[in-house]
Scaffold this motif. Structure first.
Motif, PDB file in Angstrom:
ATOM      1  N   ASP A 294     -48.776  61.919 -25.873  1.00  0.00           N
ATOM      2  CA  ASP A 294     -48.349  62.106 -27.264  1.00  0.00           C
ATOM      3  C   ASP A 294     -49.554  62.108 -28.188  1.00  0.00           C
ATOM      4  O   ASP A 294     -49.615  62.881 -29.157  1.00  0.00           O
ATOM      5  N   TRP A 295     -50.519  61.251 -27.888  1.00  0.00           N
ATOM      6  CA  TRP A 295     -51.702  61.127 -28.750  1.00  0.00           C
ATOM      7  C   TRP A 295     -52.554  62.389 -28.722  1.00  0.00           C
ATOM      8  O   TRP A 295     -52.992  62.881 -29.760  1.00  0.00           O
ATOM      9  N   VAL A 296     -52.804  62.956 -27.525  1.00  0.00           N
ATOM     10  CA  VAL A 296     -53.701  64.121 -27.441  1.00  0.00           C
ATOM     11  C   VAL A 296     -53.092  65.368 -28.088  1.00  0.00           C
ATOM     12  O   VAL A 296     -53.829  66.283 -28.470  1.00  0.00           O
ATOM     13  N   LYS A 297     -51.770  65.390 -28.261  1.00  0.00           N
ATOM     14  CA  LYS A 297     -51.128  66.548 -28.909  1.00  0.00           C
ATOM     15  C   LYS A 297     -51.587  66.703 -30.358  1.00  0.00           C
ATOM     16  O   LYS A 297     -51.500  67.794 -30.928  1.00  0.00           O
ATOM     17  N   GLN A 298     -52.084  65.626 -30.944  1.00  0.00           N
ATOM     18  CA  GLN A 298     -52.554  65.683 -32.330  1.00  0.00           C
ATOM     19  C   GLN A 298     -53.910  66.382 -32.446  1.00  0.00           C
ATOM     20  O   GLN A 298     -54.351  66.691 -33.555  1.00  0.00           O
TER      21      GLN A 298
END
Length: 355
Positions: A294-298
């Motif tokens: 979820d974090w790397v999608k940013q």
């Protein structure tokens, strides 16, 4: 820790199926119908019984002596499966210097422990690949003191990929070394998926199961959750959902349908781990950063902010172009539709290009 939670083939997979079918030869004078019955796929247990292997059967006393009575000082690992100890055993022929080994003592509370022990013996008993850990022997005791199940492996002195990527006390693992380790791991999984008579789904690929020898050459370990892949016209294997939270493919968690593409998803997660230096799931981070995917999608791979996700310990050791290639490869492994993910042999080629 292990947690009990929760038709279309790609072109490369189709070519693989065609290649396998071409290997089947019909004896002279035999009809196709009778020959096809004779050449039906054999199970892992059948292959294990037929194979001439050199697994050493050890006694509990021998393994207790090898580990100083399973001393805490000899313990080098622990998980849901049990404990791992460093020890020494005598060579098979009784001559020469003692052999340094890792001895896994399984928790055998109930049927599951024995099932995982048997799976490891059978799967590692039929495989032979430089990127799979070698099983040297085993011990099985059903006595008055209870059930004892132990496995003896070659010793891997540089511990696991997990120990080097997430442990700040360890020297920084160089970018090129990380890619070489992932290449070796991919070759090991490709062998399981594509080169054996029976297709094997590893089902527990994660950084802690990638062990490293003196030269940081990787070998996959822990085959207790491995399963035989689908056969014939089947597209998946239906099974209870087991594995490690954060690494299991979403379609497997939701349906219990296990495919080789489930391993590909897990591989994509670990690619992001070596890229970012962060765990797949880390409850010690802020809420928005606890789930790695979820974090790397940013920070999309083609964005100007992409470099913000790269492991800060790497500093200037990496090429941003190479890092983008790895992120794109990880994204392809994490496609929602399993059939859209690359095969492991395609992943091997992509990693070679990145190197």
């Amino acid at each position: 820790m292990k947690c009990f939670f929760f038709r279309r083939l790609s072109r490369s997979n189709q070519e693989l199926q065609n290649k396998r079918s071409k290997k089947k030869k019909y004896p002279a004078g035999a009809s196709k119908s009778t020959s096809s019955l004779a050449s039906s796929p054999r199970s892992v247990s059948e292959l294990y019984k037929e194979k001439e292997h050199n697994l050493k059967v050890l006694t509990l006393e021998e393994l207790s002596e090898a580990t100083n009575g399973f001393s805490r000082m000899q313990k080098i690992g622990e998980g849901g499966f049990g404990s791992v100890y460093k020890g020494t055993i005598r060579p098979q022929n009784g001559c020469g210097h003692p052999i340094l080994v890792a001895i896994k003592r399984l928790n055998t509370r109930g049927f599951q422990g024995h099932k995982e022990w048997l799976a490891e013996v059978q799967f590692l008993g039929i495989v032979n690949h430089p990127n799979l850990v070698k099983l040297l022997g085993y011990c099985s005791v059903d006595g008055e003191r209870g059930i004892q199940r132990l496995l003896v492996y070659e010793f891997m002195p540089n511990r696991s990929l997990e120990d080097h990527v997430f442990n700040n006390a360890s020297p920084v693992l160089p970018w090129k070394t990380r890619l070489q380790i992932m290449l070796g791991a991919a070759q090991g999984i490709a062998y399981l998926h594509e080169e054996l008579e029976v297709q094997v789904i590893y089902r527990d690929f994660k950084s802690s199961n990638v062990l490293l020898d003196n030269d940081f050459h990787p070998k996959l370990s822990d085959f207790g959750l491995a399963r035989e892949g689908p056969v014939g016209d089947q597209t998946h294997v239906s099974t209870a959902v087991v594995g490690t939270r954060g690494y299991a493919a979403p379609e497997y968690v939701e349906t219990g349908h296990l495919k080789v593409q489930s391993d590909v998803w897990s591989f994509g997660v670990v690619l992001y781990e070596i890229l970012t230096g962060r765990r797949a799931l880390d409850r010690n981070r802020p809420t928005m950063e606890q789930k790695l995917l979820d974090w790397v999608k940013q920070y999309p791979v083609n964005s100007s902010s992409f470099s913000m996700i790269i492991d800060q310990r790497l500093r200037n050791q990496y090429s941003i172009a190479s890092a983008r290639k790895i992120a794109k490869l990880a994204d392809s492994c994490l496609k929602k539709n399993p059939e859209d993910r690359p095969s492991m042999s395609q992943i091997v080629e992509s990693l070679k290009q990145a190197l």
